[in-house]
Design an enzyme around this catalytic site. Structure first.
Site, PDB file in Angstrom:
ATOM      1  N   ASP A  54       0.844  -1.112  -0.047  1.00 44.61           N
ATOM      2  CA  ASP A  54      -0.212   0.127   0.012  1.00 44.61           C
ATOM      3  C   ASP A  54       0.907   1.284  -0.117  1.00 44.61           C
ATOM      4  O   ASP A  54       1.602   1.516   1.070  1.00 44.61           O
ATOM      5  CB  ASP A  54      -0.936   0.066   1.265  1.00 44.61           C
ATOM      6  CG  ASP A  54      -1.997  -1.121   1.065  1.00 44.61           C
ATOM      7  OD1 ASP A  54      -2.266  -1.694   2.132  1.00 44.61           O
ATOM      8  OD2 ASP A  54      -2.628  -1.248   0.147  1.00 44.61           O
ATOM      9  N   ASP A 194     -10.516  -5.352  -0.921  1.00 43.72           N
ATOM     10  CA  ASP A 194      -9.627  -4.901   0.022  1.00 43.72           C
ATOM     11  C   ASP A 194     -10.169  -4.074   1.231  1.00 43.72           C
ATOM     12  O   ASP A 194     -10.753  -3.038   0.866  1.00 43.72           O
ATOM     13  CB  ASP A 194      -8.346  -4.119  -0.734  1.00 43.72           C
ATOM     14  CG  ASP A 194      -7.194  -3.490  -0.027  1.00 43.72           C
ATOM     15  OD1 ASP A 194      -6.452  -2.856  -0.442  1.00 43.72           O
ATOM     16  OD2 ASP A 194      -7.154  -3.624   1.354  1.00 43.72           O
TER      17      ASP A 194
HETATM   18  C1  DX5 Z   1      -6.424   0.473   3.111  1.00 42.17           C
HETATM   19  C2  DX5 Z   1      -5.495  -0.573   3.156  1.00 42.17           C
HETATM   20  C3  DX5 Z   1      -6.110  -1.667   3.699  1.00 42.17           C
HETATM   21  C4  DX5 Z   1      -5.092  -2.817   3.919  1.00 42.17           C
HETATM   22  C5  DX5 Z   1      -5.725  -4.287   4.487  1.00 42.17           C
HETATM   23  O1  DX5 Z   1      -5.786   1.513   2.433  1.00 42.17           O
HETATM   24  O2  DX5 Z   1      -5.418  -0.884   1.618  1.00 42.17           O
HETATM   25  O3  DX5 Z   1      -7.145  -2.384   3.304  1.00 42.17           O
HETATM   26  O4  DX5 Z   1      -4.497  -3.263   2.734  1.00 42.17           O
HETATM   27  O5  DX5 Z   1      -6.558  -3.846   5.568  1.00 42.17           O
HETATM   28  P1  DX5 Z   1      -7.131  -4.900   6.441  1.00 42.17           P
HETATM   29  O6  DX5 Z   1      -6.180  -4.905   7.679  1.00 42.17           O
HETATM   30  O7  DX5 Z   1      -8.639  -4.361   6.835  1.00 42.17           O
HETATM   31  O8  DX5 Z   1      -7.071  -6.152   5.967  1.00 42.17           O
END
Ligand code: DX5
Length: 241
Positions: A54, A194
């Site tokens: 990310d 996601d």
């Molecule tokens: C949000 C991020 C999250 C991360 C995963 O901008 O992209 O979605 O990748 O988050 P969780 O912990 O909810 O799986």
């Protein structure tokens, strides 16, 4: 306004779902950066197909995370494909660096650029696979023209910027509608989600038509480690098949 769980008629058929393999994509955002090599190896042993990085700039999203250098660091730790998720106000600035760092997929947000076609072409010119992401309330019409050029669409199931948030159930209808569009136009396009993907949410998302699951907290935050986290998600899905 079609929000919330899709009506059964909107859900894809078992044949349509079977047409797309399930892809497990742990999000590095939730990993223990002090032991990244061990975490990546454990996730690979647990069945990770890809990893997602990310990239956040503090402008497009209210958080700063990591940049293309993190893609390069991860590239040295795994041979699995890496997705660079650009949550940046100027995606055009980060396509070439992310590709040079070793990203195999580069995901741009439709909301971050008036020149989506140019972004998709720029990504393809690097040799990486282009994908487009939509925030939870961005309508599918934003993809109407570019969909045939995409191997994957990412439908955010949280507002981007942070891990550990709650899954937004109103996106389920959007997932189902996109799956119907992809199936009816016979496109080879994965639907990735996601945010808030966990044992309690993955089944409904899969039934709605998602087939690529980005999970951070549920994998790297699992008490017994990443492999157990992935096993729990697979088990939750098996109950739905
Ligand atoms: C949000 C991020 C999250 C991360 C995963 O901008 O992209 O979605 O990748 O988050 P969780 O912990 O909810 O799986």
């Amino acid at each position: 306004m079609s929000r919330g769980t899709p009506t059964p008629s909107a859900r894809p058929t078992a044949t349509e779902r079977a047409a797309r393999p399930v892809i497990w994509t742990p999000s590095i955002l939730a990993a223990d950066f002090g032991h990244l090599a061990d975490q990546v190896a454990a996730a690979e042993a647990g069945g990770a197909d890809r990893f997602q990085v990310d990239i956040m700039d503090g402008c497009f999203v209210p958080n700063i995370s990591m940049g293309p250098m993190f893609v390069a660091a991860l590239r040295r730790l795994t041979t699995r494909p890496i997705e660079a998720h650009l949550m940046t106000a100027r995606p055009q600035d980060w396509i070439a660096p992310a590709a040079a760092a070793g990203a195999n997929w580069i995901i741009v947000h439709a909301e971050a650029t008036p020149h989506l076609n140019r972004m998709i072409e720029s990504i393809a010119e690097t040799g990486a696979r282009p994908a487009v992401a939509l925030n939870p309330d961005t309508p599918l019409v934003a993809l109407e023209e570019c969909l045939p050029a995409l191997g994957m669409v990412l439908l955010m199931t949280v507002n981007p910027g942070f891990g550990g948030q709650r899954f937004i159930p109103s996106v389920l209808g959007k997932i189902a509608r996109l799956r119907r569009i992809v199936s009816s136009r016979r496109l080879a396009c994965d639907i990735e989600i996601d945010g808030g993907v966990e044992a309690e949410t993955i089944g409904a998302a899969w039934e709605s038509g998602a087939n690529n699951f980005v999970a951070g907290s549920a994998v790297f935050g699992h008490a017994q480690g990443p492999a157990a986290g992935l096993a729990a998600l697979r088990h939750a899905l098996r109950r739905r098949v």
